[in-house]
Structure formats: C-alpha cells, structure tokens
Design an enzyme around this catalytic site. Structure first.
Site, PDB file in Angstrom:
ATOM      1  N   MET A  64       0.838  -1.205   0.000  1.00 51.66           N
ATOM      2  CA  MET A  64       0.000   0.000   0.000  1.00 51.66           C
ATOM      3  C   MET A  64       0.877   1.261   0.000  1.00 51.66           C
ATOM      4  SD  MET A  64      -3.385  -0.925   2.158  1.00 51.66           S
ATOM      5  CE  MET A  64      -2.703  -0.636   3.781  1.00 51.66           C
ATOM      6  N   GLY A  65       2.159   1.099  -0.313  1.00 54.12           N
ATOM      7  CA  GLY A  65       3.035   2.275  -0.434  1.00 54.12           C
ATOM      8  C   GLY A  65       3.504   2.793   0.910  1.00 54.12           C
ATOM      9  N   LEU A  98       6.627   3.376   1.433  1.00 53.27           N
ATOM     10  CA  LEU A  98       7.575   2.260   1.501  1.00 53.27           C
ATOM     11  C   LEU A  98       8.629   2.477   2.579  1.00 53.27           C
ATOM     12  CD1 LEU A  98       8.211   1.532  -2.285  1.00 53.27           C
ATOM     13  CD2 LEU A  98       6.519   0.493  -0.757  1.00 53.27           C
ATOM     14  N   HIS A 144       9.292  -3.299   3.181  1.00 56.46           N
ATOM     15  CA  HIS A 144       8.809  -3.515   1.813  1.00 56.46           C
ATOM     16  C   HIS A 144       9.979  -3.831   0.872  1.00 56.46           C
ATOM     17  CE1 HIS A 144       5.619  -0.525   3.274  1.00 56.46           C
ATOM     18  NE2 HIS A 144       4.896  -1.579   2.927  1.00 56.46           N
ATOM     19  N   GLN A 191     -10.425  -2.797   2.012  1.00 60.42           N
ATOM     20  CA  GLN A 191      -9.960  -3.451   3.240  1.00 60.42           C
ATOM     21  C   GLN A 191      -9.983  -2.530   4.450  1.00 60.42           C
ATOM     22  OE1 GLN A 191      -6.044  -4.292   1.391  1.00 60.42           O
ATOM     23  NE2 GLN A 191      -5.153  -3.800   3.372  1.00 60.42           N
ATOM     24  N   GLN A 229       6.074 -11.387   7.165  1.00 62.61           N
ATOM     25  CA  GLN A 229       5.676 -12.054   8.414  1.00 62.61           C
ATOM     26  C   GLN A 229       4.964 -11.083   9.362  1.00 62.61           C
ATOM     27  OE1 GLN A 229       6.470 -15.230   9.635  1.00 62.61           O
ATOM     28  NE2 GLN A 229       5.931 -14.871  11.788  1.00 62.61           N
ATOM     29  N   VAL A 256      11.014  -6.970   9.461  1.00 64.69           N
ATOM     30  CA  VAL A 256      12.157  -6.059   9.549  1.00 64.69           C
ATOM     31  C   VAL A 256      11.852  -5.042  10.647  1.00 64.69           C
ATOM     32  CG1 VAL A 256      13.573  -4.397   8.294  1.00 64.69           C
ATOM     33  CG2 VAL A 256      12.619  -6.388   7.101  1.00 64.69           C
ATOM     34  N   ARG A 275       2.421   2.847   9.234  1.00 69.19           N
ATOM     35  CA  ARG A 275       1.644   3.569  10.242  1.00 69.19           C
ATOM     36  C   ARG A 275       2.519   4.151  11.352  1.00 69.19           C
ATOM     37  NH1 ARG A 275      -2.528  -0.485   8.830  1.00 69.19           N
ATOM     38  NH2 ARG A 275      -4.316   0.684   8.034  1.00 69.19           N
TER      39      ARG A 275
HETATM   40  P1  AMP Z   1       1.498  -2.842   3.502  1.00 65.81           P
HETATM   41  O1  AMP Z   1       2.046  -1.819   2.553  1.00 65.81           O
HETATM   42  O2  AMP Z   1       1.530  -2.429   4.919  1.00 65.81           O
HETATM   43  O3  AMP Z   1       0.184  -3.410   3.047  1.00 65.81           O
HETATM   44  O4  AMP Z   1       2.515  -4.059   3.446  1.00 65.81           O
HETATM   45  C1  AMP Z   1       2.866  -4.637   2.222  1.00 65.81           C
HETATM   46  C2  AMP Z   1       3.674  -5.877   2.486  1.00 65.81           C
HETATM   47  O5  AMP Z   1       4.848  -5.534   3.218  1.00 65.81           O
HETATM   48  C3  AMP Z   1       2.924  -6.922   3.312  1.00 65.81           C
HETATM   49  O6  AMP Z   1       3.221  -8.218   2.807  1.00 65.81           O
HETATM   50  C4  AMP Z   1       3.508  -6.722   4.686  1.00 65.81           C
HETATM   51  O7  AMP Z   1       3.455  -7.867   5.494  1.00 65.81           O
HETATM   52  C5  AMP Z   1       4.946  -6.370   4.348  1.00 65.81           C
HETATM   53  N1  AMP Z   1       5.570  -5.660   5.469  1.00 65.81           N
HETATM   54  C6  AMP Z   1       5.102  -4.563   6.105  1.00 65.81           C
HETATM   55  N2  AMP Z   1       5.912  -4.223   7.131  1.00 65.81           N
HETATM   56  C7  AMP Z   1       6.910  -5.143   7.147  1.00 65.81           C
HETATM   57  C8  AMP Z   1       8.070  -5.354   7.966  1.00 65.81           C
HETATM   58  N3  AMP Z   1       8.349  -4.557   8.989  1.00 65.81           N
HETATM   59  N4  AMP Z   1       8.855  -6.410   7.679  1.00 65.81           N
HETATM   60  C9  AMP Z   1       8.576  -7.249   6.654  1.00 65.81           C
HETATM   61  N5  AMP Z   1       7.520  -7.098   5.835  1.00 65.81           N
HETATM   62  C10 AMP Z   1       6.693  -6.062   6.074  1.00 65.81           C
END
Ligand code: AMP
Length: 291
Positions: free
Chosen positions: A39-40, A42, A46, A70, A157, A185, A196
């Site tokens: 969802m950007g 980044l 990501h 969602q 994860q 991470v 967030r």
């Molecule tokens: P989001 O942009 O929050 O929807 O996340 C996109 C992808 O990045 C999803 O598969 C998340 O699980 C992954 N993601 C978000 N934060 C982390 C993090 N701290 N470590 C690893 N993957 C992440």
C-alpha cells in the site's frame, strides 16, 4: 494516477491492460515474474520483500494500491500516508522493474458483486477487530494475482494472519502462485517497521516499543521452559499493562496454521499482539523459539 518521469528501466503503469501487455511480452520470453503487493509509504520492510522477489524471479512487479475495500468506515483510509514520488525512487533503487499504480477506479471499475469470502481464520484476531478486512485483502490479492499472474508473490511475516489467509486462498482456489514470506524487519530498538509508524508522536513511539518487549519476554519465557499458552500470555500481558497509554486489542499464543489459541505451546507457534497507541493501531508477532 500521478505522472512521474523516469530515465531508468523501471516502468510505471497505471492501467491493467498496459500492465498485461508489458508482462505478456516478458512471459513470452519465459521470464519468471514475482509480485510484491503493497500500500506504499515504503520502508525497508517492503524493500526486503523486493530483494526476496528478485531471488526467486527475474522480473519484480511491485503494486502500490491503498485498497479502499480493506478499510472499515472508521479507519484511516483517508489519512493513510501516500508519497508516490518517494516510493517510486525507492522501488527503482531496489530493482523493481514494473511499478503498478492503479487508481481505485481502475481496480474497481464497476460496482462490486463478487468478493472473496474467507473461512473462520478471517474472523479471529484482526478479523474480529476489523470486520470485513480480510475479504477486502483477499479480493484485491486475488485480483492482483489474476492481473499479474506471477509465479511468486512475496509477503511479510509482520502481517502474519494476512499471509496465512493468502496461503489458504492459494490452496483452496488453486492459484498457481508460490507464496514466499519474509521475516519482520525492525528498527534497531525492535519496533517493527510499519507505514503507520509515521503517525506516532515521539512519546507514542517510545510507548509502542512495549509490543516488541512483551513479545520478546514471552519468547524468552518459552525458551526457559514455560509452555502453557496461558502462562506465556500472562508474561506478555503484564508487560503491556506496564504502559497504560497502550490499549490492547489482543495478545495470544496461537498455532501457525489455523491461528487458534494453544494450550501447550511448541516451537513454531506464534505470539501475536495488536494495540492502539494514541490514534495509531499497531500489530506485531514473534515465532516461539526464535532467537
Ligand atoms: P502494507 O504496505 O503495509 O500493506 O505491506 C505490504 C507488504 O509488506 C505486506 O506483505 C507486509 O506484510 C509487508 N511488510 C510490512 N511491514 C513489514 C516489515 N516490517 N517487515 C517485513 N515485511 C513487512
């Protein structure tokens, strides 16, 4: 879609049909394709998904789409951080070959009639706090899988219930996609990276650290031999309670497949937590027995 001028190889595509054309050409050459849905806003989390994507495939497609489906009516869809120019620079720098940036109109061109209805796992934990959330997630992931048709899709994860449900969907609906999971991470002090986190005021950011502290203490207790779900949960709960500004949604010890509470914990089970810090909702988890 925001227009961005690039001098490099990364293509920025906003339309489904253009994306299909660009990918068909690569598919004809037999090039394996990996998808990283986001969802950007980044961050390094990501970008490590991109690293993993490029270990599995020659072409890395990243999607950035803040999926309205969602978000609940009282959630942060309107204020979710968006910074497409910065995201594009980061994605390009990490080797993304195609950045897919569809508008909501492009993704949901007509009134929605068909959505994915997940099973009971979608009603626990995140699903209980955010009704309909996983229908939105799985519907957009299914659409992205059909649009991109990747061999590999990479998820974090960090959102463990999400990736567990994606795996269930892939199995139950026979998507020919290999789902790869990348470990969470974290910042140097342990805070899980999240778009967030940008909402957190400095004091709240300090308070938010109680989540990882609780998970790590719980995991240490497990490694010392405490193994009932309830005893482990109480280790975590006590630590969360030490920061009253943090309002807990849930903390639980669950198995990794169905994410049901366990009476006796075993290595590979998970501790999951969700809480609000100020106006920000954060989630985290740890694999029991991990070092
Ligand atoms: P989001 O942009 O929050 O929807 O996340 C996109 C992808 O990045 C999803 O598969 C998340 O699980 C992954 N993601 C978000 N934060 C982390 C993090 N701290 N470590 C690893 N993957 C992440």
């Amino acid at each position: 879609m925001t227009r961005i001028a690039f001098s490099t190889r990364m293509q920025v595509i906003g339309s489904i049909s253009q994306l299909r054309t660009a990918l068909d050409e690569r598919r004809r050459r037999g090039v394996p394709i990996a998808l990283v849905p986001t969802m950007g806003a980044l961050h390094e989390g990501h970008l490590q998904l991109v690293d993993q994507a490029l270990r599995h495939a020659a072409v890395s497609v990243m999607s950035i789409f803040v999926n309205p489906l969602q978000f609940g009516p009282r959630e942060d869809f309107g204020r979710y951080p968006r910074n497409v120019e910065r995201d594009a620079e980061l994605a390009k720098g990490r080797g993304v070959e195609i950045l897919f940036l569809p508008s909501a109109e492009e993704m949901y061109a007509r009134e929605r009639v068909i959505t994915i209805t997940p099973g009971p796992l979608a009603h626990r934990w995140e699903g209980a706090v955010r009704p309909g959330h996983f229908t939105g997630v799985l519907t957009v992931v299914a659409k992205l899988f059909n649009i991109v048709q990747p061999q590999v899709a990479v998820f974090g994860q960090k959102d463990i219930q999400q990736v567990t449900l994606v795996k269930e969907m892939v199995r139950d609906l026979d998507f020919p996609v290999n789902v790869v999971v990348v470990p969470t991470v974290r910042e140097a002090d342990g805070l899980a990276l999240s778009s967030r986190n940008a909402y957190l005021m400095p004091e709240e950011r300090q308070q938010a650290l109680v989540l990882v502290r609780a998970l790590r203490a719980l995991n240490s207790a497990f490694r010392r031999g405490v193994n009932t779900g309830r005893a482990l949960e109480s280790v975590g709960l006590q630590i969360i309670a030490s920061v009253p500004a943090v309002r807990l949604d849930y903390l639980a010890v669950v198995d990794g497949r169905r994410m049901e509470s366990v009476e006796r914990a075993a290595p590979g089970d998970l501790a999951i937590v969700a809480a609000r810090v100020g106006g920000t909702r954060l989630i985290d988890n740890i694999v029991l027995g991990s070092v």
